[in-house]
Enzyme design. Structure first.
Site, short mmCIF file in Angstrom:
data_model
loop_
_atom_site.label_atom_id
_atom_site.label_comp_id
_atom_site.label_asym_id
_atom_site.label_seq_id
_atom_site.Cartn_x
_atom_site.Cartn_y
_atom_site.Cartn_z
N LYS A 27 -19.71 -59.68 -47.04
CA LYS A 27 -19.82 -60.53 -45.85
C LYS A 27 -20.35 -59.75 -44.65
O LYS A 27 -21.23 -60.22 -43.92
CB LYS A 27 -18.46 -61.16 -45.53
CG LYS A 27 -18.53 -62.18 -44.38
CD LYS A 27 -17.38 -63.16 -44.42
CE LYS A 27 -16.07 -62.51 -44.05
NZ LYS A 27 -15.37 -63.22 -42.95
N ARG A 32 -25.16 -58.85 -41.03
CA ARG A 32 -26.08 -57.89 -40.42
C ARG A 32 -27.48 -58.02 -40.98
O ARG A 32 -28.47 -57.83 -40.25
CB ARG A 32 -25.51 -56.48 -40.58
CG ARG A 32 -24.27 -56.23 -39.71
CD ARG A 32 -23.45 -55.05 -40.20
NE ARG A 32 -22.36 -54.70 -39.29
CZ ARG A 32 -21.18 -55.32 -39.27
NH1 ARG A 32 -20.96 -56.34 -40.10
NH2 ARG A 32 -20.23 -54.94 -38.43
N GLY A 100 -15.36 -64.68 -36.64
CA GLY A 100 -15.26 -63.72 -35.56
C GLY A 100 -16.41 -62.73 -35.58
O GLY A 100 -16.90 -62.30 -34.53
N ARG A 128 -8.64 -66.50 -30.96
CA ARG A 128 -8.80 -65.06 -31.14
C ARG A 128 -9.39 -64.42 -29.89
O ARG A 128 -10.24 -65.00 -29.22
CB ARG A 128 -9.69 -64.77 -32.36
CG ARG A 128 -9.08 -65.29 -33.64
CD ARG A 128 -10.00 -65.09 -34.83
NE ARG A 128 -10.21 -63.68 -35.14
CZ ARG A 128 -11.00 -63.25 -36.12
NH1 ARG A 128 -11.67 -64.12 -36.85
NH2 ARG A 128 -11.13 -61.96 -36.35
N SER A 173 -12.62 -50.80 -34.20
CA SER A 173 -13.22 -52.11 -34.47
C SER A 173 -14.71 -51.97 -34.72
O SER A 173 -15.48 -51.65 -33.80
CB SER A 173 -12.99 -53.08 -33.30
OG SER A 173 -13.73 -54.27 -33.49
N GLN A 175 -16.61 -54.41 -35.29
CA GLN A 175 -17.27 -55.51 -34.61
C GLN A 175 -17.63 -55.15 -33.18
O GLN A 175 -18.73 -55.44 -32.71
CB GLN A 175 -16.39 -56.76 -34.65
CG GLN A 175 -16.22 -57.35 -36.04
CD GLN A 175 -15.35 -58.60 -36.04
OE1 GLN A 175 -14.89 -59.06 -35.00
NE2 GLN A 175 -15.11 -59.15 -37.22
N ASP A 325 -9.00 -55.74 -43.73
CA ASP A 325 -9.02 -57.12 -44.23
C ASP A 325 -8.26 -57.28 -45.54
O ASP A 325 -8.00 -58.41 -45.97
CB ASP A 325 -10.46 -57.59 -44.42
CG ASP A 325 -11.16 -57.89 -43.09
OD1 ASP A 325 -10.46 -58.24 -42.13
OD2 ASP A 325 -12.39 -57.75 -43.03
N LYS A 352 -6.41 -61.43 -36.21
CA LYS A 352 -7.41 -61.91 -37.15
C LYS A 352 -7.42 -63.45 -37.13
O LYS A 352 -6.98 -64.06 -36.16
CB LYS A 352 -7.11 -61.35 -38.55
CG LYS A 352 -7.33 -59.85 -38.65
CD LYS A 352 -8.81 -59.52 -38.60
CE LYS A 352 -9.09 -58.06 -38.85
NZ LYS A 352 -10.54 -57.76 -38.87
N ARG A 356 -1.79 -62.08 -39.26
CA ARG A 356 -1.62 -61.90 -40.70
C ARG A 356 -0.33 -61.18 -41.07
O ARG A 356 0.14 -61.29 -42.20
CB ARG A 356 -2.84 -61.16 -41.28
CG ARG A 356 -4.06 -62.05 -41.33
CD ARG A 356 -5.29 -61.35 -41.86
NE ARG A 356 -6.38 -62.32 -42.04
CZ ARG A 356 -7.65 -61.99 -42.20
NH1 ARG A 356 -8.00 -60.71 -42.19
NH2 ARG A 356 -8.57 -62.92 -42.37
#
Length: 443
Positions: A27, A32, A100, A128, A173, A175, A325, A352, A356
């Site tokens: 994913k 990307r 996200g 989030r 992170s 992201q 994850d 998340k 979680r």
């Protein structure tokens, strides 16, 4: 992009899991691949793209900003890019669904373009935090108007030329790192990200492959990733390896269900993504790498996993960034181990698609598994290989990984485990339940 109506599912044991399967494309790399191809000058070709809702949200947003993205007849994807700096003003809000990754990385892209974009999402995504991305992008000159708490919906007005910065990540992170690097692509000068704790490096690998001027050096402060702006990206032919986060469910399922023997093909083994494999092996899992090779610049292998008795461990906290994850399904593995597993160092799980930590504690306890909650993880007392009591009704909380993790738990439970909604699984693994049918006796 709205989820379909809730899909309740009752999961019961099906016997050993056997055979060979291939997980969907990674994913992170799929997102990307589309973004970098959309910023290249020319036509890129992508095979193995994950065709889940999250990745399709990225494709739709890039189309709205001028890129041409189409699925060809052979299952591959063609992307005609607009070039760095060439993104167009979208006519409508960018609907991110549950993704996200799409939101944070696309915010980075927009931040250094002279356009304004409104980002919206579903109920889960709208809860989030986006402040961690808003902060560095604001330093670069973007103007962000967010909902209370720094959440979606939000409007981002990019600045061109943006201001190059040196930004030290306050949390591990990938992201946030990627958002800043993507903003840096169209920013004159050199933009730097300092990463005290290494996270997945797909952005760095792929940007280099597309021709960006990017350097990485180690320092006392951590890894320093520097990108020279006003880049010209070259189109590429990309093969997306299998997603290790999707493979994780099968690695745990085959480990805990007696008699299982599975081969999971083409799994990406980037060292920044292999924490779960390392943790499971520490617990005694029987996981063997077959035909290790390189696909699309990423190390991959086929993984053979056979049922094995698991033993509780204290999960090394330094594994957290490379399996953040995968913690929900690691918690499931711990539920079947002998002894008390302590898995901490995972503060990110709180923000998340759901909280979680709290969600998995509630789910496992509903199935008779003793848990102790920490701010950054759980301690779980396992059965020593026996079936868990089961019988619980699980709230998936619009979180695909909660739904799939508790599906795995139900495969070795004394009573069926009922999950209130498995529809969110389509965001990352649309054929998960079809694959489960194929590798179980209930095919």
């Amino acid at each position: 992009m709205a989820h379909s109506l809730p899909q309740e599912l009752s999961v019961a044991p099906r016997g050993p899991l056997t055979g060979t399967l291939q997980v969907p494309g990674d994913k992170s790399i799929s997102h990307r691949s589309l973004m970098f191809s959309a910023l290249a000058v020319g036509t890129s070709h992508i095979t193995g793209l994950l065709e889940g809702e999250d990745v399709l949200a990225t494709a739709a947003a890039l189309r709205a900003m001028g890129a041409t993205i189409e699925r060809t007849g052979d299952g591959a994807w063609r992307v005609d890019g607009v070039g760095v700096g060439g993104l167009l003003q979208p006519a409508t809000a960018l609907e991110m669904g549950n993704s996200g990754t799409s939101t944070r990385l696309l915010m980075g892209l927009v931040a250094s373009h002279p356009i304004t974009a409104t980002f919206t999402g579903d109920a889960s995504l709208s809860g989030r935090p986006m402040g961690r991305v808003i902060e560095p992008l604001s330093q670069m000159g973007a103007d962000v108007t967010a909902s209370p708490g720094g959440k979606l919906p939000l409007m981002l007005r990019g600045l061109c030329p943006a201001v190059p910065i040196t930004y030290t990540l306050p949390v591990a992170s990938a992201q946030v790192k990627s958002a800043v690097l993507l903003a840096g692509l169209n920013t004159p000068g050199i933009t730097r990200v300092v990463e005290p704790v290494a996270t997945r490096d797909h952005s760095e690998r792929m940007l280099r492959g597309f021709g960006a001027d990017i350097t990485i050096e180690e320092s006392d402060a951590g890894r320093i990733i520097a990108i020279r702006g006003e880049a010209e990206l070259r189109p590429q032919t990309i093969t997306v390896p299998g997603d290790p986060s999707s493979a994780a469910f099968w690695l745990v399922a085959a480990s805990i269900v007696p008699g299982s023997d599975l081969v999971v093909r083409n799994v990406g083994l980037n060292v920044t993504r292999t924490g779960l494999v390392a943790a499971l092996r520490l617990m005694g899992a029987d996981i063997t790498e077959l035909d290790r090779r390189e696909v699309g610049g990423e190390p991959v292998a086929d993984l053979r996993v056979r049922h094995a008795p698991l033993t509780a461990i204290d999960v090394p906290p330094d594994l957290a960034p490379s399996m953040i994850d995968e913690y929900p399904v690691l918690f499931v593995a711990a539920a079947f181990a002998k002894g008390r597993t302590v898995a901490r160092g995972a503060h990110e799980l709180r923000v998340k698609e759901s909280d979680r930590i709290a969600a998995m504690k509630a789910a496992l306890e509903a199935c008779g598994v003793p848990c102790e909650e920490y701010e950054d993880g759980l301690a779980i007392t396992g059965t020593g290989g026996d079936a868990i009591p089961g019988g619980g009704r699980i709230a998936s909380q619009l979180d695909h990984r909660i739904a799939m993790s508790m599906t795995v738990a139900g495969l070795h439970a004394a009573r069926p485990v009922t999950i209130d909604d498995v529809a969110p699984v389509a965001t990352s693994y649309p054929v998960f339940y079809k694959t489960l049918d194929e590798v179980s006796e209930e095919a």
